[in-house]
Motif scaffolding. Sequence first.
Motif: not given
Length: 148
Positions: A5-6, A99, A101
Amino acid sequence: MSSNNYVEAQMLIRKPVEDVFEAFINPEVTTNFWFTKSTGKLEVGKTITWEWEMYNVKSDVQVHEIIPNQLIKTEWGDPAVHVDYEFRVMEKGTLVVIKSYGFSQTGKDLLKVINDNTGGFTTVLDGCKAYLEHGINLRLIEDKFPQK
């Protein structure tokens, strides 16, 4: 990345990579489009505190890795997540990819945090673009959740 999941947000900023990278490392620049206070410049191995005074919120940011003009790896938030800032030289400027995460939430809580991260980092990139390209502080972070 350490999680399936990011969140990813990106924006082309029409400035040289050195200028864009500096905008994320140096709080004298970053405070013009993101947080309002910082305890210092991002450096590997340090923990820096960012503050959003209008919301009375602070966050400790652990700096894990810096590759000049290419990458900043951090961990911050509550609960803490990994946030990487990637800088890619493009023909018309610098592509910044953020990003996030390592989320611990699941189900509806995970959907909410992913939505909040996507919207938040998109707003940061929009503000950075306006400031670096046009010298304008759009006050996006301050106005995203107006107090009154």
